[in-house]
Design a protein around this motif. Structure first.
Motif, mmCIF file in Angstrom:
data_model
loop_
_atom_site.group_PDB
_atom_site.id
_atom_site.type_symbol
_atom_site.label_atom_id
_atom_site.label_comp_id
_atom_site.label_asym_id
_atom_site.label_seq_id
_atom_site.Cartn_x
_atom_site.Cartn_y
_atom_site.Cartn_z
ATOM 1 N N LEU A 62 0.876 -1.170 0.000
ATOM 2 C CA LEU A 62 0.000 0.000 0.000
ATOM 3 C C LEU A 62 0.909 1.214 0.000
ATOM 4 C CD1 LEU A 62 -2.983 0.708 2.392
ATOM 5 C CD2 LEU A 62 -1.068 2.301 2.244
ATOM 6 N N ILE A 77 -4.479 7.079 0.234
ATOM 7 C CA ILE A 77 -4.052 5.694 0.085
ATOM 8 C C ILE A 77 -4.168 5.357 -1.397
ATOM 9 C CG2 ILE A 77 -4.723 3.299 0.523
ATOM 10 C CD1 ILE A 77 -5.538 4.179 3.359
ATOM 11 N N VAL A 80 -3.324 -0.162 -3.426
ATOM 12 C CA VAL A 80 -3.403 -1.257 -2.457
ATOM 13 C C VAL A 80 -3.511 -2.558 -3.241
ATOM 14 C CG1 VAL A 80 -4.702 -2.265 -0.542
ATOM 15 C CG2 VAL A 80 -4.645 0.233 -0.852
ATOM 16 N N GLU A 93 -6.625 -5.305 5.452
ATOM 17 C CA GLU A 93 -7.038 -4.559 6.641
ATOM 18 C C GLU A 93 -5.820 -4.073 7.417
ATOM 19 O OE1 GLU A 93 -9.572 -5.070 10.779
ATOM 20 O OE2 GLU A 93 -9.950 -6.456 9.130
ATOM 21 N N ASN A 96 -4.159 -1.129 5.630
ATOM 22 C CA ASN A 96 -4.937 0.102 5.768
ATOM 23 C C ASN A 96 -4.862 0.663 7.178
ATOM 24 O OD1 ASN A 96 -6.728 1.000 3.310
ATOM 25 N ND2 ASN A 96 -6.544 -1.226 3.215
ATOM 26 N N ARG A 97 -4.905 -0.181 8.175
ATOM 27 C CA ARG A 97 -4.817 0.309 9.558
ATOM 28 C C ARG A 97 -3.461 0.970 9.818
ATOM 29 N NH1 ARG A 97 -9.155 -0.622 12.458
ATOM 30 N NH2 ARG A 97 -10.539 -2.369 11.997
ATOM 31 N N LEU A 113 -9.242 7.703 -0.422
ATOM 32 C CA LEU A 113 -8.850 6.677 -1.380
ATOM 33 C C LEU A 113 -9.959 6.541 -2.399
ATOM 34 C CD1 LEU A 113 -10.680 3.922 -0.765
ATOM 35 C CD2 LEU A 113 -9.054 3.672 1.091
ATOM 36 N N TYR A 126 -13.113 -1.377 2.936
ATOM 37 C CA TYR A 126 -12.998 0.051 3.226
ATOM 38 C C TYR A 126 -14.185 0.529 4.067
ATOM 39 C CZ TYR A 126 -9.387 -0.184 -0.350
ATOM 40 O OH TYR A 126 -8.279 -0.518 -1.076
#
Length: 143
Positions: A62, A77, A80, A93, A96-97, A113, A126
């Motif tokens: 990402l 972002i 990904v 996940e 993204n976190r 994003l 998301y």
């Protein structure tokens, strides 16, 4: 399964090879980046290239990009991608976190994003993470 998410701090043959495998799973119209392109991302203070490893092997990435405008710090972002064999195991996940935490640390008010509507699993992720559709028109000028 041992999952590890970290910013890339150097570009080596392993990273270049991983992107040669991952980018075609993300985009059929963009060639994978080479070492020079990856170095530009890794070395920039305005971007973070996160790499996901499962049991030591790179399985996803990402890119988190920052820029300042008069109304504050913006965070996006981008790109990904989780390899087909690693999907459905929390890799997206976790990526993204990590990006959300870094954006908050750097003072961004929000994280943006985009995701194609055909990427149903990604869109569900998301929304589960708290991203909400934003009422705006996205325009693109192709150069």
């Amino acid at each position: 399964m041992s999952l590890d998410i970290r910013p890339a701090d150097r570009v080596d043959d392993e990273l270049v090879a991983a992107f040669a495998e991952l980018i075609p799973q993300l985009s059929s119209s963009s060639p994978p980046p080479g070492a020079a392109e990856l170095s530009a991302i890794v070395d920039s203070p305005d971007s973070v290239l996160y790499v996901a490893r499962v049991d030591g092997a790179i399985v996803g990435s990402l890119t988190l990009a920052f820029y300042r405008i008069p109304t504050g710090v913006k965070a996006w972002i981008e790109d990904v991608v989780v390899g087909a064999d690693a999907r459905g195991h929390g890799v997206g996940e976790a990526l993204n976190r990590a990006a959300i935490a870094e954006a908050a640390h750097r003072g961004a008010k929000n994280v943006n994003l985009t995701s194609r509507s055909s990427r149903e699993a990604a869109n569900r992720l998301y929304q589960r993470l708290g991203f909400v559709p934003y009422d705006t028109n996205l325009y693109r000028y192709t150069i």
